[in-house]
Design an enzyme around this catalytic site. Structure first.
Site, PDB file in Angstrom:
ATOM      1  N   HIS A  33       0.825  -1.207   0.000  1.00  0.00           N
ATOM      2  CA  HIS A  33       0.000   0.000   0.000  1.00  0.00           C
ATOM      3  C   HIS A  33       0.863   1.264   0.000  1.00  0.00           C
ATOM      4  CE1 HIS A  33      -3.191  -2.791   0.876  1.00  0.00           C
ATOM      5  NE2 HIS A  33      -4.099  -1.838   0.960  1.00  0.00           N
ATOM      6  N   HIS A  62       0.708  -4.168   9.347  1.00  0.00           N
ATOM      7  CA  HIS A  62       2.149  -4.265   9.109  1.00  0.00           C
ATOM      8  C   HIS A  62       2.890  -3.852  10.364  1.00  0.00           C
ATOM      9  CE1 HIS A  62       2.739  -5.129   4.785  1.00  0.00           C
ATOM     10  NE2 HIS A  62       1.592  -4.500   4.607  1.00  0.00           N
ATOM     11  N   ASP A  90       8.069  -2.399   8.199  1.00  0.00           N
ATOM     12  CA  ASP A  90       7.538  -2.520   6.838  1.00  0.00           C
ATOM     13  C   ASP A  90       7.259  -1.146   6.234  1.00  0.00           C
ATOM     14  OD1 ASP A  90       7.551  -5.160   7.597  1.00  0.00           O
ATOM     15  OD2 ASP A  90       5.404  -5.229   8.006  1.00  0.00           O
TER      16      ASP A  90
END
Length: 281
Positions: free
Chosen positions: A147, A188, A192
């Site tokens: 994302h 996450h 990350d």
């Protein structure tokens, strides 16, 4: 089509790493310590923000077809975006296959039926990737956030080719909010997100230097990127012939006065050139 193919390959890799995922205790994380957990019922918030970013960027790239102020070439912008996404997604696949971390998301924790996938009965079961359930409830593809790849690529692209400063500042603010929401949703780990921030910026920096610069649509001197059709050529020729028949010049530069010396018309690039030395005088 290219983006769909890229996402299928990426989804296939994410589906494969899910078979390798082993749930375990959630790792100690600074973001989890600082940000309160939103909970499963509010996990949609980060997805809503991402959808807003994606649709906003998509509509902006197609604005030359709607408004008269055409400052970018839509196809060329998306070619650059695709190059950034491909390079970033390849690095992401290599990274999350190198080390599998226990997923912090709710469906990836110990006790969840979705945390482990049974051994596939056939290759077809992997190739189909169980879309969309297999994509939404994936585990193991953590470092680094997909994302954030899309969000940062879109923001960086608008930062370079966008024209409104307030929109650029707002885009960076949304990217930061998106980062915090992903961690707060426990989708996450903080690492990350951090890795995504510097990796995507580096990828865009180096790949952008290898690509040719986009021509400026605001200047009329930029060359045509697509061949002119036969119909357009014929209409242009007819227009030029019509101007000649009416006694008009084709090029406005030909309207400049000329001086005739010894039967020759002489001019330079700056204007009229008169030869004062006539017949050896």
């Amino acid at each position: 089509m290219c983006i769909s193919s890229l996402q299928y390959i990426h989804g296939l890799a994410a589906r494969g790493v899910h078979f390798l995922h082993r749930p375990g205790p959630i790792l100690q994380d600074l973001g989890f310590f600082l940000l309160p957990e939103l909970g499963q019922d509010k996990a949609y918030i980060s997805e809503t923000v991402f959808t807003f970013v994606f649709l906003s960027f998509f509509l902006w790239t197609f604005h030359p077809f709607i408004f008269k102020s055409k400052k970018i070439y839509t196809v060329l912008v998306w070619c650059r975006v695709l190059a950034f996404l491909v390079a970033s997604q390849i690095l992401r696949i290599i990274t999350f296959y190198s080390t599998q971390l226990p997923g912090p998301n709710y469906h990836c924790r110990e006790g969840s039926k979705l945390a482990r996938l049974p051994k596939p009965d056939s290759v077809l079961e992997i190739l189909l990737i169980n879309f969309p359930r297999g994509v939404i409830y994936g585990c193991g593809d953590l470092i680094f956030s997909s994302h954030m790849i899309f969000t940062l690529v879109f923001v960086l692209t608008y930062q370079k080719y966008g024209t409104r400063r307030c929109v650029k500042q707002f885009a960076w603010l949304v990217a930061i909010i998106q980062s915090l929401l992903i961690v707060a949703s426990r989708k996450h780990y903080t690492v990350d997100i951090v890795v995504a921030w510097y990796t995507v910026n580096l990828v865009v920096f180096f790949v952008d230097k290898k690509l040719p610069e986009l021509p400026d649509r605001t200047s009329g001197s930029s060359p045509l990127l697509l061949p002119v059709s036969t119909k357009d050529k014929d209409s242009k020729t007819q227009e030029e012939n019509h101007k000649l028949l009416n006694g008009n010049s084709i090029d406005p530069a030909d309207w400049r006065p000329r001086t005739q010396v010894n039967g020759k018309i002489q001019e330079d690039v700056n204007g009229i050139h008169v030869d004062t030395a006539m017949n050896g005088a």
